[in-house]
Design an enzyme around this catalytic site. Structure first.
Site, mmCIF file in Angstrom:
data_model
loop_
_atom_site.group_PDB
_atom_site.id
_atom_site.type_symbol
_atom_site.label_atom_id
_atom_site.label_comp_id
_atom_site.label_asym_id
_atom_site.label_seq_id
_atom_site.Cartn_x
_atom_site.Cartn_y
_atom_site.Cartn_z
ATOM 1 N N CYS A 100 -9.067 -10.465 21.765
ATOM 2 C CA CYS A 100 -8.415 -9.686 21.176
ATOM 3 C C CYS A 100 -6.926 -8.985 21.074
ATOM 4 O O CYS A 100 -6.958 -8.101 20.494
ATOM 5 C CB CYS A 100 -9.568 -8.997 20.180
ATOM 6 S SG CYS A 100 -10.251 -7.661 20.956
ATOM 7 N N CYS B 167 0.684 -1.145 0.228
ATOM 8 C CA CYS B 167 -0.166 -0.407 0.269
ATOM 9 C C CYS B 167 1.202 1.484 -0.387
ATOM 10 O O CYS B 167 1.407 1.063 0.453
ATOM 11 C CB CYS B 167 -0.655 0.069 1.420
ATOM 12 S SG CYS B 167 -1.706 1.551 1.675
ATOM 13 N N CYS C 182 -1.167 6.537 6.556
ATOM 14 C CA CYS C 182 -2.174 5.862 7.226
ATOM 15 C C CYS C 182 -1.859 4.809 8.640
ATOM 16 O O CYS C 182 -0.407 4.129 8.428
ATOM 17 C CB CYS C 182 -3.144 5.367 6.619
ATOM 18 S SG CYS C 182 -4.471 4.206 7.329
#
Length: 368
Positions: A326, A91, A99
């Site tokens: 998580c 990316c 980002c």
């Protein structure tokens, strides 16, 4: 997924923008590696470095830190000696000034999983005193670590474009395309059961997650017909429904969830097979469902279940608890509390449900 830094009083002169050459140490929880500065003035200073890999020699630029801070944060901006696991990020928005959504796009996918496994092992060792072998497994449904986010949020910009936040910042990076976005709707049918979810409500974002999580929880718990089940932080009933199908009609199955919309959808998804209790889990357990349960599922938010809930679960004397986590640090802290009440970690599975990021999903089996 991007956290904002807490506002705090500066502790001396800012060092933001200064550059140093460092040898990169081990990976740490949070998507960075640990390095220490050399030199007379700042020798030994701990720096958490993003966009680096263990064993590399890199030039870093400090992004957060003053002279009085215990540690600084920095980005690797130049690589002098690269790791063999370093790759070109797919990316164009991944990197020091881009980002903040991805932590590991510069890392080959197998090495990403090794880094995550190292973090899980370290957290369980440091916080729970356990030496556990960990392997982070790929999950079907992504495209070599890309195109797996079935739900994605953007910042709408005044000029009509969209963007995403930089790491630990309110600054927005305009983007044309996020390579993690799947471009498809999430799969809401799991093991023959359809699930409805509120607009914006929680559902696993990786296409392969619901099926593999349910399969793992069922395998770990080994539910038997007639056993009672308590599903905590139950969402719209993913685990409660699957367990109710196995323990059969007449078995007591209770799902507890704080979110009102999720409870409404859980009742719709589960029908009469499961009783749905609404409210914060700790508060609900303090007031209801105080009888023994054979099996418990815990699927708490990132901060974990915490002591109050863990102790109330142990007080129901389940023969087995499946803990879906998580965050490995929260998992390790809660596993340590379970150990105080006679429960041991007897199985652990780690899944790469969030490729290109530092996040990893663990399913832990705790038994008396």
């Amino acid at each position: 997924m991007t956290r904002r830094p807490r506002a705090r009083r500066p502790r001396g002169r800012s060092r933001v923008g200064e550059r140093f050459t460092v040898e990169v140490g081990p990976v740490a929880h949070g998507g960075h590696c640990v390095a220490r500065l050399s030199g007379e003035t700042d020798a030994g200073r701990v720096v958490f470095v993003r966009h680096a890999l263990p064993g590399e020699t890199v030039e870093v630029e400090v992004t957060e830190g003053t002279e009085g801070d215990r540690f600084w944060r920095a980005d690797a901006v130049e690589v002098a000696v690269a790791s063999p696991d370093r790759v070109e990020p797919p990316c164009p928005y991944a990197g020091a000034d881009g980002c903040g959504g991805c932590d590991f796009q510069h890392v080959a996918l197998p090495a990403q999983r090794s880094l995550k496994a190292a973090v899980v092992r370290e957290q369980l060792s440091r916080l729970a005193g356990l030496d556990v072998a960990v392997e982070v497994e790929p999950v079907p449904g992504d495209d070599e670590g890309l195109h797996w986010r079935t739900r994605q949020r953007y910042v709408e910009l005044p000029d009509g474009r969209r963007g995403m936040h930089k790491h630990r910042s309110h600054e927005v990076v305009p983007i044309d395309e996020c390579l993690l976005e799947a471009g498809t709707d999430p799969t809401l049918h799991v093991r023959g059961r359809a699930h409805s979810v509120a607009e914006g409500g929680f559902w696993q974002v990786h296409p392969g997650a619901p099926e593999v999580l349910v399969a793992t929880v069922l395998d770990q718990l080994g539910p038997r017909p007639g056993e009672s089940v308590l599903d905590l932080y139950a969402g719209v009933g993913l685990f409660a429904g699957a367990l109710a199908d196995v323990v059969g009609p007449g078995a007591r199955v209770v799902a507890v969830e704080a979110d009102r919309d999720a409870c409404e959808h859980a009742r719709r998804n589960l029908g009469d097979a499961v009783e749905v209790g609404r409210g914060p889990v700790a508060r609900v357990l303090a007031a209801a469902y105080d009888e023994p349960f054979d099996l418990v599922v815990l699927d708490p938010p990132r901060e974990g279940a915490k002591r109050a809930v863990v102790e109330q679960v142990a007080g129901r004397h389940p023969r087995a608890v499946a803990y879906v986590a998580c965050d490995p640090a929260a998992l390790a802290r809660d596993v340590a509390v379970f150990a105080e009440h006679g429960y041991r970690l007897s199985a652990l599975r780690a899944l790469d449900l969030f490729p290109m990021t530092h996040h990893v999903e663990c399913i832990a089996l705790l038994e008396r």
